[in-house]
Design an enzyme around this catalytic site. Structure first.
Site, mmCIF file in Angstrom:
data_model
loop_
_atom_site.group_PDB
_atom_site.id
_atom_site.type_symbol
_atom_site.label_atom_id
_atom_site.label_comp_id
_atom_site.label_asym_id
_atom_site.label_seq_id
_atom_site.Cartn_x
_atom_site.Cartn_y
_atom_site.Cartn_z
ATOM 1 C CG ASP A 192 -6.714 -1.086 -1.610
ATOM 2 O OD1 ASP A 192 -7.011 -2.284 -1.777
ATOM 3 O OD2 ASP A 192 -5.775 -0.717 -0.866
ATOM 4 C CG ASP A 201 -2.041 -0.999 1.148
ATOM 5 O OD1 ASP A 201 -2.477 -1.321 0.028
ATOM 6 O OD2 ASP A 201 -2.504 -1.456 2.206
#
Length: 151
Positions: free
Chosen positions: A129, A113
Site C-alpha cells: 500500500d 496489513d
C-alpha cells in the site's frame, strides 16, 4: 537498461512486502498490536479482504479482476514511458504495490496489513500500500513537472 532498474525495484518492493507480511504473521498474533513508537506507530496483524477501510469487503473476484487490469495497464505505461525516469519509477512502485497485494489475495484470499498510525484515524496498511501511495505521488509530480516544462 532502464527495464533492468524497473525490474530490480519491482522485485525488491514485492520481496520487502512479502517478507514484512511473513514476519508479522509469525511474530504478532492475529488482531494483536505491538507499539513501535508510542502515540505514532504500532504494528497490528490484521486480515483485510476488502480495500481501504474494508470497502468492498469479501469481493475477492472483483479484486482479482481489477488487479489484472491494473497490472496490464501499468505494464503498458511502463513500456510506453521508457526513458522518462520519474514516470518509470512511479509506475514501478505502483506495479510492485499491486503485485504485492495480489500475491496475498491469490495465496491467502485476503491481504495482510500491519502499519497502524496511532495519531490519526487511518486504515492499517502494508508495504505494498505504501509503495502504491509513493508511486501515485511520484506520478503526480512527474505530470506537474511535465506541465511546468511545457508551459
Amino acid at each position: 537498461m532502464i527495464f533492468i532498474v524497473d525490474a530490480i525495484l519491482i522485485i525488491a518492493v514485492v520481496a520487502a512486502d512479502q517478507l514484512v507480511k511473513s514476519w508479522i504473521v509469525m511474530n504478532i498474533g492475529l488482531g494483536a498490536t505491538h507499539q513501535v513508537i508510542p502515540g505514532i506507530l504500532s504494528l497490528t496483524n490484521i486480515r483485510n479482504d476488502g480495500a481501504a477501510w474494508s470497502i468492498l469487503e469479501g469481493k475477492t473476484f472483483f479484486f482479482y479482476l481489477i488487479t489484472i487490469v491494473a497490472v496490464g495497464v501499468l505494464g503498458y505505461f511502463l513500456y510506453r514511458t521508457r526513458g522518462q525516469w520519474l514516470y518509470q519509477i512511479s509506475l514501478s512502485f505502483m506495479l510492485a504495490g499491486a503485485l504485492g497485494n495480489f500475491i496475498d489475495r491469490i495465496r491467502l484470499k485476503y491481504v495482510v496489513d500491519m502499519f497502524q498510525l496511532d495519531f490519526i484515524n487511518f486504515p492499517i496498511f502494508n508495504v505494498a500500500d505504501f509503495a502504491l501511495t509513493i508511486g501515485v505521488i511520484l506520478l503526480f509530480i512527474a505530470i506537474l513537472r511535465e506541465d511546468h516544462l511545457e508551459g
